[in-house]
Write a protein that holds these residues in place. Structure first.
Motif, short mmCIF file in Angstrom:
data_model
loop_
_atom_site.label_atom_id
_atom_site.label_comp_id
_atom_site.label_asym_id
_atom_site.label_seq_id
_atom_site.Cartn_x
_atom_site.Cartn_y
_atom_site.Cartn_z
N ALA A 108 -11.29 12.36 3.03
CA ALA A 108 -11.20 11.08 3.41
C ALA A 108 -10.63 10.10 2.08
O ALA A 108 -10.88 10.35 1.04
CB ALA A 108 -12.42 10.44 3.76
N ALA A 109 -10.00 9.00 2.52
CA ALA A 109 -9.57 8.03 1.44
C ALA A 109 -9.71 6.49 1.78
O ALA A 109 -9.53 6.30 2.78
CB ALA A 109 -8.16 8.36 1.26
N GLY A 110 -10.34 5.91 0.94
CA GLY A 110 -10.47 4.32 1.10
C GLY A 110 -10.10 3.57 0.01
O GLY A 110 -9.83 4.30 -1.14
N PHE A 111 -9.74 2.45 0.14
CA PHE A 111 -9.06 1.54 -0.78
C PHE A 111 -9.43 0.21 -1.23
O PHE A 111 -10.02 -0.42 -0.08
CB PHE A 111 -7.52 1.40 -0.49
CG PHE A 111 -6.83 2.39 0.14
CD1 PHE A 111 -6.53 3.51 -0.81
CD2 PHE A 111 -6.83 2.83 1.52
CE1 PHE A 111 -5.79 4.55 -0.19
CE2 PHE A 111 -6.48 3.87 2.21
CZ PHE A 111 -5.78 4.78 1.08
N VAL A 112 -9.95 0.02 -2.39
CA VAL A 112 -10.32 -1.25 -3.15
C VAL A 112 -9.10 -1.81 -4.05
O VAL A 112 -8.79 -1.11 -4.82
CB VAL A 112 -11.68 -1.12 -3.79
CG1 VAL A 112 -11.95 -2.47 -4.47
CG2 VAL A 112 -12.60 -0.65 -2.78
N SER A 113 -8.56 -2.59 -3.57
CA SER A 113 -7.44 -3.44 -4.33
C SER A 113 -7.62 -4.80 -4.67
O SER A 113 -8.39 -5.67 -4.20
CB SER A 113 -6.17 -3.33 -3.47
OG SER A 113 -6.42 -4.14 -2.42
N TYR A 114 -6.74 -5.13 -5.63
CA TYR A 114 -6.91 -6.39 -6.37
C TYR A 114 -5.37 -6.79 -6.88
O TYR A 114 -4.48 -6.11 -7.10
CB TYR A 114 -7.90 -6.64 -7.53
CG TYR A 114 -7.39 -5.34 -8.76
CD1 TYR A 114 -6.49 -6.01 -9.79
CD2 TYR A 114 -7.88 -3.94 -8.82
CE1 TYR A 114 -6.43 -4.69 -10.85
CE2 TYR A 114 -7.73 -3.41 -9.72
CZ TYR A 114 -6.75 -3.68 -10.81
OH TYR A 114 -6.55 -2.79 -11.73
N GLY A 115 -5.36 -8.22 -6.90
CA GLY A 115 -3.89 -8.85 -7.23
C GLY A 115 -3.92 -10.14 -6.71
O GLY A 115 -4.75 -10.58 -5.98
N SER A 116 -2.55 -10.76 -7.00
CA SER A 116 -2.45 -12.23 -6.42
C SER A 116 -2.54 -12.19 -4.94
O SER A 116 -2.99 -13.40 -4.54
CB SER A 116 -1.03 -12.48 -6.90
OG SER A 116 -0.11 -11.80 -6.40
N ALA A 117 -2.20 -11.21 -4.23
CA ALA A 117 -2.63 -11.22 -2.92
C ALA A 117 -3.48 -10.13 -2.30
O ALA A 117 -3.53 -9.54 -1.35
CB ALA A 117 -0.98 -10.87 -2.04
N GLY A 118 -4.42 -10.01 -3.21
CA GLY A 118 -5.42 -9.03 -2.88
C GLY A 118 -5.14 -7.40 -3.10
O GLY A 118 -6.05 -6.90 -2.68
N GLY A 119 -3.94 -7.38 -3.49
CA GLY A 119 -3.47 -6.00 -3.76
C GLY A 119 -3.23 -5.22 -2.36
O GLY A 119 -3.01 -4.24 -2.48
N THR A 120 -2.87 -6.07 -1.19
CA THR A 120 -2.80 -5.54 0.05
C THR A 120 -1.42 -4.58 0.11
O THR A 120 -1.23 -3.69 0.80
CB THR A 120 -2.91 -6.53 1.15
OG1 THR A 120 -2.01 -7.61 0.91
CG2 THR A 120 -4.04 -7.10 0.99
N ARG A 121 -0.47 -5.16 -0.55
CA ARG A 121 0.93 -4.80 -0.33
C ARG A 121 0.96 -3.26 -0.85
O ARG A 121 1.46 -2.18 -0.93
CB ARG A 121 2.05 -5.51 -0.93
CG ARG A 121 2.20 -6.92 -0.21
CD ARG A 121 2.86 -7.88 -0.65
NE ARG A 121 2.13 -8.36 -2.04
CZ ARG A 121 2.38 -9.43 -2.69
NH1 ARG A 121 3.40 -10.16 -1.90
NH2 ARG A 121 1.99 -9.96 -3.59
N ALA A 122 0.21 -3.29 -2.17
CA ALA A 122 -0.06 -2.04 -3.03
C ALA A 122 -0.76 -0.92 -2.26
O ALA A 122 -0.31 0.28 -1.89
CB ALA A 122 -0.79 -2.06 -4.26
N VAL A 123 -1.83 -1.22 -1.28
CA VAL A 123 -2.47 -0.39 -0.43
C VAL A 123 -1.59 0.13 0.71
O VAL A 123 -1.67 1.18 1.10
CB VAL A 123 -3.69 -0.95 0.13
CG1 VAL A 123 -4.33 -0.18 1.07
CG2 VAL A 123 -4.70 -1.12 -0.93
N GLU A 124 -0.62 -0.56 1.24
CA GLU A 124 0.41 -0.15 2.11
C GLU A 124 1.06 0.86 1.76
O GLU A 124 1.43 1.95 2.63
CB GLU A 124 1.23 -1.37 2.65
CG GLU A 124 0.44 -2.53 3.59
CD GLU A 124 -0.17 -1.82 4.69
OE1 GLU A 124 0.15 -1.09 5.65
OE2 GLU A 124 -1.43 -1.81 4.82
N HIS A 125 1.76 0.97 0.61
CA HIS A 125 2.34 2.02 -0.03
C HIS A 125 1.30 3.13 -0.03
O HIS A 125 1.83 4.43 0.04
CB HIS A 125 3.05 1.59 -1.54
CG HIS A 125 4.31 0.74 -1.30
ND1 HIS A 125 5.04 0.37 -2.24
CD2 HIS A 125 4.73 0.19 -0.28
CE1 HIS A 125 5.64 -0.34 -1.93
NE2 HIS A 125 5.78 -0.67 -0.56
#
Length: 202
Positions: A108-125
């Motif tokens: 299983a994989a889950g994602f916690v992201s951070y950034g100017s837009a919450g890191g959401t675009r990084a997580v899509e990749h």
């Protein structure tokens, strides 16, 4: 007990990911329904991928690869903590993912992201990379915008909403990690100097 790694993907000096990973680990440890450990990519000193044989073969020639393989293989699932660099994930995290293959499979994989837009675009990749590595990514995500979750854009101060979202993420990752164990028979995977429990070599 189910074992989950909190994978800290940034190796940058002054990185914001360290307090985020520590927060995830601390909240997870309060639950008691799985064992959690921070797995910091920076601790392994991985150079740009330097293995001559594709990772799907599991034939590693470098000591740093073997150490990374053993560390990753020990877990049933992962929570990736990632920043967003130019709409994607840090190069160090992509490199660390690319080093291995079977060690990631059917987990299983889950994602916690951070950034100017919450890191959401990084997580899509990152979701597409996880899919190719045969990880099952959960729907829940913790996105941490720098403007609202980091005081002065530097000091991590998680909001009540972030705390709530993290618990949902933990619920899903633990449940999926347990469900996927049936797909990982305790067969041996040859990695040269090490023998790891893992899927069939095929």
């Amino acid at each position: 007990m189910i074992r989950i790694a909190v994978v800290l993907g940034s190796t940058r000096p002054g990185r914001l990911g360290k307090p985020v990973a520590d927060w995830v680990q601390a909240r997870a440890a309060e639950r008691g329904d799985a064992a959690f450990e921070v797995l910091d990519v920076a601790d392994f000193g991985l150079p740009l991928l330097d293995e001559p044989v594709p990772p799907s073969r599991g034939r590693y020639s470098q000591e740093h690869t073997r150490a990374w393989s053993q560390a990753v293989n020990a877990f049933d699932g992962y929570i990736f903590v990632t920043g967003e660099y130019n709409h994607s994930i840090p190069g160090a995290l992509k490199n660390a993912l690319d080093y291995l293959y079977k060690e990631w499979n059917n987990k299983a994989a889950g994602f916690v992201s951070y950034g100017s837009a919450g890191g959401t675009r990084a997580v899509e990749h990152l979701r597409s990379v996880a899919g190719e590595l045969q990880m099952a990514d959960v729907r829940a995500q913790v996105a941490l915008p720098l403007a609202t979750e980091f005081e002065g854009y530097r000091t991590f101060t998680p909001s009540e909403n972030a705390e709530k979202n993290l618990q949902t993420l933990l619920d899903q990752v633990i449940a999926w990690a347990a469900a996927l164990k049936v797909l990982r028979p305790g067969k041996e995977q040859d990695t040269g100097a090490y023998t790891l429990a893992g899927p069939n070599k095929g």
